[in-house]
Design a protein around this motif. Structure first.
Motif, PDB file in Angstrom:
ATOM      1  N   SER A  64       0.915  -1.603  -0.320  1.00 51.09           N
ATOM      2  CA  SER A  64       0.051   0.232  -0.151  1.00 51.09           C
ATOM      3  C   SER A  64       0.805   1.360   0.181  1.00 51.09           C
ATOM      4  O   SER A  64       0.663   1.258   0.859  1.00 51.09           O
ATOM      5  N   TRP A  65       1.447   1.593  -1.465  1.00 49.27           N
ATOM      6  CA  TRP A  65       2.375   2.984  -1.477  1.00 49.27           C
ATOM      7  C   TRP A  65       2.507   4.482  -0.675  1.00 49.27           C
ATOM      8  O   TRP A  65       2.730   4.437  -0.618  1.00 49.27           O
ATOM      9  N   HIS A  66       0.416   3.948  -0.263  1.00 55.20           N
ATOM     10  CA  HIS A  66      -0.372   5.549  -0.542  1.00 55.20           C
ATOM     11  C   HIS A  66       0.052   5.709   1.155  1.00 55.20           C
ATOM     12  O   HIS A  66      -0.812   6.667   1.340  1.00 55.20           O
ATOM     13  N   THR A  67      -0.471   4.435   1.775  1.00 54.32           N
ATOM     14  CA  THR A  67      -0.550   5.056   3.120  1.00 54.32           C
ATOM     15  C   THR A  67       1.271   4.253   2.918  1.00 54.32           C
ATOM     16  O   THR A  67       0.958   5.160   4.779  1.00 54.32           O
ATOM     17  N   ALA A  68       1.592   3.955   3.106  1.00 54.99           N
ATOM     18  CA  ALA A  68       3.945   3.825   3.646  1.00 54.99           C
ATOM     19  C   ALA A  68       3.495   5.610   3.358  1.00 54.99           C
ATOM     20  O   ALA A  68       4.715   6.296   3.990  1.00 54.99           O
ATOM     21  N   GLN A  69       3.136   6.433   2.205  1.00 60.32           N
ATOM     22  CA  GLN A  69       4.006   7.191   2.036  1.00 60.32           C
ATOM     23  C   GLN A  69       3.281   8.907   3.029  1.00 60.32           C
ATOM     24  O   GLN A  69       4.092   9.496   3.708  1.00 60.32           O
ATOM     25  N   LYS A  70       2.440   8.564   3.687  1.00 58.45           N
ATOM     26  CA  LYS A  70       1.523   9.124   4.031  1.00 58.45           C
ATOM     27  C   LYS A  70       2.434   8.835   5.845  1.00 58.45           C
ATOM     28  O   LYS A  70       2.584   9.667   6.681  1.00 58.45           O
ATOM     29  N   ALA A  71       2.704   7.380   5.888  1.00 54.96           N
ATOM     30  CA  ALA A  71       2.714   7.149   7.584  1.00 54.96           C
ATOM     31  C   ALA A  71       4.908   7.761   7.515  1.00 54.96           C
ATOM     32  O   ALA A  71       5.222   8.164   8.342  1.00 54.96           O
ATOM     33  N   LYS A  72       5.284   7.861   6.345  1.00 53.41           N
ATOM     34  CA  LYS A  72       6.367   8.397   5.848  1.00 53.41           C
ATOM     35  C   LYS A  72       6.914   9.821   6.398  1.00 53.41           C
ATOM     36  O   LYS A  72       7.334  10.347   7.383  1.00 53.41           O
ATOM     37  N   LEU A  73       5.943  10.765   5.853  1.00 54.40           N
ATOM     38  CA  LEU A  73       4.837  12.283   6.343  1.00 54.40           C
ATOM     39  C   LEU A  73       5.195  12.112   7.710  1.00 54.40           C
ATOM     40  O   LEU A  73       5.749  12.866   8.507  1.00 54.40           O
ATOM     41  N   GLY A  74       4.606  11.146   8.449  1.00 50.32           N
ATOM     42  CA  GLY A  74       4.453  11.167  10.025  1.00 50.32           C
ATOM     43  C   GLY A  74       5.811  11.014  10.589  1.00 50.32           C
ATOM     44  O   GLY A  74       5.877  11.814  11.128  1.00 50.32           O
ATOM     45  N   CYS A  75       6.504  10.332  10.150  1.00 48.35           N
ATOM     46  CA  CYS A  75       7.462  10.117  10.864  1.00 48.35           C
ATOM     47  C   CYS A  75       8.301  11.514  10.538  1.00 48.35           C
ATOM     48  O   CYS A  75       8.834  11.499  11.394  1.00 48.35           O
ATOM     49  N   PHE A  76       8.696  12.201   9.653  1.00 53.71           N
ATOM     50  CA  PHE A  76       9.287  12.952   9.684  1.00 53.71           C
ATOM     51  C   PHE A  76       9.050  14.249  10.421  1.00 53.71           C
ATOM     52  O   PHE A  76       9.013  14.854  10.863  1.00 53.71           O
ATOM     53  N   VAL A  77       7.074  14.467  10.410  1.00 52.84           N
ATOM     54  CA  VAL A  77       6.338  15.711  11.181  1.00 52.84           C
ATOM     55  C   VAL A  77       7.054  15.552  13.081  1.00 52.84           C
ATOM     56  O   VAL A  77       7.137  16.318  13.368  1.00 52.84           O
ATOM     57  N   ALA A  78       6.993  14.001  13.042  1.00 49.14           N
ATOM     58  CA  ALA A  78       7.554  13.375  14.497  1.00 49.14           C
ATOM     59  C   ALA A  78       8.114  13.941  15.136  1.00 49.14           C
ATOM     60  O   ALA A  78       8.575  14.351  15.766  1.00 49.14           O
ATOM     61  N   ILE A  79       9.557  13.484  13.990  1.00 45.62           N
ATOM     62  CA  ILE A  79      10.704  14.326  14.213  1.00 45.62           C
ATOM     63  C   ILE A  79      11.404  15.623  14.077  1.00 45.62           C
ATOM     64  O   ILE A  79      11.876  15.533  15.187  1.00 45.62           O
ATOM     65  N   GLY A  80      10.365  16.174  13.404  1.00 47.10           N
ATOM     66  CA  GLY A  80      10.244  17.523  13.063  1.00 47.10           C
ATOM     67  C   GLY A  80       9.805  17.996  14.106  1.00 47.10           C
ATOM     68  O   GLY A  80      10.417  19.158  15.531  1.00 47.10           O
ATOM     69  N   GLY A  81       8.661  17.537  14.680  1.00 46.61           N
ATOM     70  CA  GLY A  81       8.049  18.159  16.587  1.00 46.61           C
ATOM     71  C   GLY A  81       8.670  17.437  17.580  1.00 46.61           C
ATOM     72  O   GLY A  81       9.017  18.714  18.324  1.00 46.61           O
TER      73      GLY A  81
END
Length: 95
Positions: A57-74
């Motif tokens: 599921s590439w679309h969900t994986a892409q959104k989860a990757k963005l969530g990881c980057f947002v969490a690290i930035g937060g």
């Protein structure tokens, strides 16, 4: 004509303004909650990213990757905010 002289030792009384210890405790507690939430978000996003990548599921994986980057930035911003708040409280004590 009457002249008034101001003594040279007149300065603001910064000791009269209290509460910096209470403010430091409140800021520390709030930023601790922010850091805990950022770490939990990173765990959930990384798990979702791994599961979605494994299932194709590439679309969900892409959104989860963005969530990881947002969490690290937060988490980074939360740590920087704690450092900045402590620095400002220390500067205020020396004024």
């Amino acid at each position: 004509m009457e002249t008034h002289y101001i003594p040279a030792d007149v300065a603001p009384d910064f000791g009269a303004v209290g509460g910096s210890d209470d403010l430091r405790a409140i800021v520390g507690a709030l930023l601790t909650y922010g850091l805990v939430i950022a770490v939990l978000m990173l765990v959930v996003s990384a798990t979702t990213w791994a599961l979605a990548s494994g299932s194709g599921s590439w679309h969900t994986a892409q959104k989860a990757k963005l969530g990881c980057f947002v969490a690290i930035g937060g988490a980074t911003l939360t740590g920087a905010a704690l450092t900045w708040a402590n620095w400002l409280l220390d500067i205020g004590a020396h004024l």
